[in-house]
Design an enzyme around this catalytic site. Structure first.
Site, mmCIF file in Angstrom:
data_model
loop_
_atom_site.group_PDB
_atom_site.id
_atom_site.type_symbol
_atom_site.label_atom_id
_atom_site.label_comp_id
_atom_site.label_asym_id
_atom_site.label_seq_id
_atom_site.Cartn_x
_atom_site.Cartn_y
_atom_site.Cartn_z
ATOM 1 N N GLU A 109 0.851 -1.197 0.000
ATOM 2 C CA GLU A 109 0.000 0.000 0.000
ATOM 3 C C GLU A 109 0.881 1.239 0.000
ATOM 4 O O GLU A 109 1.926 1.278 0.659
ATOM 5 C CB GLU A 109 -0.921 -0.011 1.222
ATOM 6 C CG GLU A 109 -1.929 1.122 1.263
ATOM 7 C CD GLU A 109 -2.952 0.928 2.381
ATOM 8 O OE1 GLU A 109 -3.535 -0.167 2.444
ATOM 9 O OE2 GLU A 109 -3.140 1.866 3.181
ATOM 10 N N ASP A 111 0.273 5.361 0.565
ATOM 11 C CA ASP A 111 -0.777 6.238 1.091
ATOM 12 C C ASP A 111 -0.441 7.709 1.050
ATOM 13 O O ASP A 111 0.646 8.120 1.468
ATOM 14 C CB ASP A 111 -1.050 5.923 2.578
ATOM 15 C CG ASP A 111 -1.600 4.540 2.818
ATOM 16 O OD1 ASP A 111 -2.214 3.984 1.901
ATOM 17 O OD2 ASP A 111 -1.402 4.028 3.940
ATOM 18 N N GLU A 113 -2.555 10.614 3.083
ATOM 19 C CA GLU A 113 -3.674 10.890 3.988
ATOM 20 C C GLU A 113 -3.613 12.366 4.373
ATOM 21 O O GLU A 113 -2.627 12.819 4.961
ATOM 22 C CB GLU A 113 -3.608 10.005 5.233
ATOM 23 C CG GLU A 113 -3.847 8.534 4.931
ATOM 24 C CD GLU A 113 -3.752 7.671 6.174
ATOM 25 O OE1 GLU A 113 -4.686 6.905 6.427
ATOM 26 O OE2 GLU A 113 -2.723 7.766 6.880
ATOM 27 N N THR A 127 2.171 10.392 4.676
ATOM 28 C CA THR A 127 2.421 9.320 3.724
ATOM 29 C C THR A 127 2.823 8.067 4.489
ATOM 30 O O THR A 127 3.386 8.143 5.589
ATOM 31 C CB THR A 127 3.526 9.686 2.725
ATOM 32 O OG1 THR A 127 4.726 10.005 3.431
ATOM 33 C CG2 THR A 127 3.105 10.873 1.867
ATOM 34 N N ASP A 136 3.577 0.999 9.139
ATOM 35 C CA ASP A 136 4.153 1.793 10.233
ATOM 36 C C ASP A 136 5.363 2.595 9.765
ATOM 37 O O ASP A 136 6.341 2.767 10.502
ATOM 38 C CB ASP A 136 4.543 0.909 11.424
ATOM 39 C CG ASP A 136 3.344 0.184 12.017
ATOM 40 O OD1 ASP A 136 2.249 0.777 12.033
ATOM 41 O OD2 ASP A 136 3.506 -0.973 12.447
ATOM 42 N N ARG A 137 5.282 3.104 8.539
ATOM 43 C CA ARG A 137 6.362 3.939 7.999
ATOM 44 C C ARG A 137 5.838 5.349 7.718
ATOM 45 O O ARG A 137 6.060 5.915 6.659
ATOM 46 C CB ARG A 137 6.919 3.310 6.713
ATOM 47 C CG ARG A 137 7.566 1.943 6.891
ATOM 48 C CD ARG A 137 8.157 1.449 5.589
ATOM 49 N NE ARG A 137 8.875 0.196 5.743
ATOM 50 C CZ ARG A 137 8.347 -1.005 5.525
ATOM 51 N NH1 ARG A 137 7.069 -1.096 5.135
ATOM 52 N NH2 ARG A 137 9.069 -2.099 5.685
ATOM 53 N N GLY A 207 -3.313 14.049 17.350
ATOM 54 C CA GLY A 207 -3.395 12.760 18.029
ATOM 55 C C GLY A 207 -4.752 12.451 18.605
ATOM 56 O O GLY A 207 -4.866 11.646 19.544
#
Length: 293
Positions: A109, A111, A113, A127, A136-137, A207
């Site tokens: 994937e 991304d 966002e 990204t 988780d990057r 957050g």
């Protein structure tokens, strides 16, 4: 396929144009209308076609968000959309534009966002890169303009050498192919093109501290100029491995000096989060960060 012809005085530029023109028939390119190559995947009552289907409006309210996807999957190429994001108070909303292999445990994937914010605060774009099921990057930058005032172009270039995320042709993220160092790279699974507008106020803005103000709803995003240039799957098996596809050419195997300076400028002045330097989440630096991302 629609082409705009321009008379070039520079012979070199004209030659490059011809190379791209010749390479395109072996790949897929540019839908003229939304429904030719995309379909609604979620809440069709919240997606409205505009300008005879050349543009669309996505809507988010307390009842639902919405989404759409390409009818085909692609293996390497370039995808691009012009998007105008939610104006004003968009805290807690996420507009996503991404490629996904649509597989569960080992998905690939790529991304974009777009994370909303309170009025007057900058929009952030996050990204992420999933390879062989591992994500988780995340990296996050604050955009240097207001993306709700007008349309801006967001693109993903994906070839055998790297993945590059662009904003108005400025590179903001590079994920290199470091398979020779044992680091996974997405190159086997074809991916579809997706976009969604949805509520994510449990994490999207500060957050999760900033919640959606539903008195400001409905929220709208707008899309136009859907551009996909890549090898369709299923399709000719030789396409994805063909080095003559324009996106595999020497000019697209690395950032040129101008793009390299733009990339460094973005990272120095606008990056606000990088998983590579997050020691709380990653006490041991991820291998792709050491290898150069």
């Amino acid at each position: 396929m629609t082409f705009t012809y321009t008379i070039f005085s520079n012979t070199l530029v004209f030659t490059i144009f011809l190379i791209k023109f010749v390479a395109l028939p072996m790949a897929y390119s540019k839908p003229a209308m939304f429904l030719q190559d995309f379909h609604v995947t979620w809440s069709d009552s919240h997606i409205k076609q505009l300008d005879g289907g050349k543009a669309i409006q996505l809507l988010l309210d307390q009842n639902s968000g919405c989404g759409f996807a390409s009818k085909n999957k692609y293996l390497f190429g370039r995808v691009s959309m012009k998007i105008k994001l939610i104006p004003g108070d968009s805290a807690g909303t996420v507009t996503a534009f991404y490629m996904n292999s649509d597989t569960d445990q080992i998905r690939d994937e790529l991304d974009f966002e777009f994370l909303g914010n309170r009025t007057g605060q900058p929009y952030s774009v996050q990204t992420n890169v999933y390879t062989h099921g591992k994500g988780d990057r995340e990296q996050r930058i604050n955009l240097w303009f207001d993306p709700a005032v007008d349309f801006h172009t967001y693109s993903i270039l994906w070839n055998h050498y790297h993945v590059v995320f662009y904003v108005d042709e400025v590179p903001i993220r590079v994920y290199k192919n470091n398979e020779d160092k044992g680091i996974p790279f997405p190159k086997i699974q074809p991916m579809g093109v997706y976009s969604t507008l949805w509520e994510a106020d449990d994490w999207a803005t500060r957050g999760g501290l900033e919640k959606i103000d539903w008195t400001k709803s409905p929220f709208y995003t707008y899309y136009k100029d859907f551009d996909i240039e890549g090898c369709t799957v299923p399709g000719p098996g030789w396409c994805a491995a063909n080095p003559s596809n324009w996106w595999e050419g020497a000019a697209y195997q690395h950032l040129d000096p101008v793009a390299g300076r733009q990339y460094r400028w973005v990272r120095l002045n606008h990056m606000v989060y990088d998983y590579c330097t997050d020691k709380q989440r990653n006490p041991i630096t991820p291998p792709e960060c050491k290898a150069g991302i």
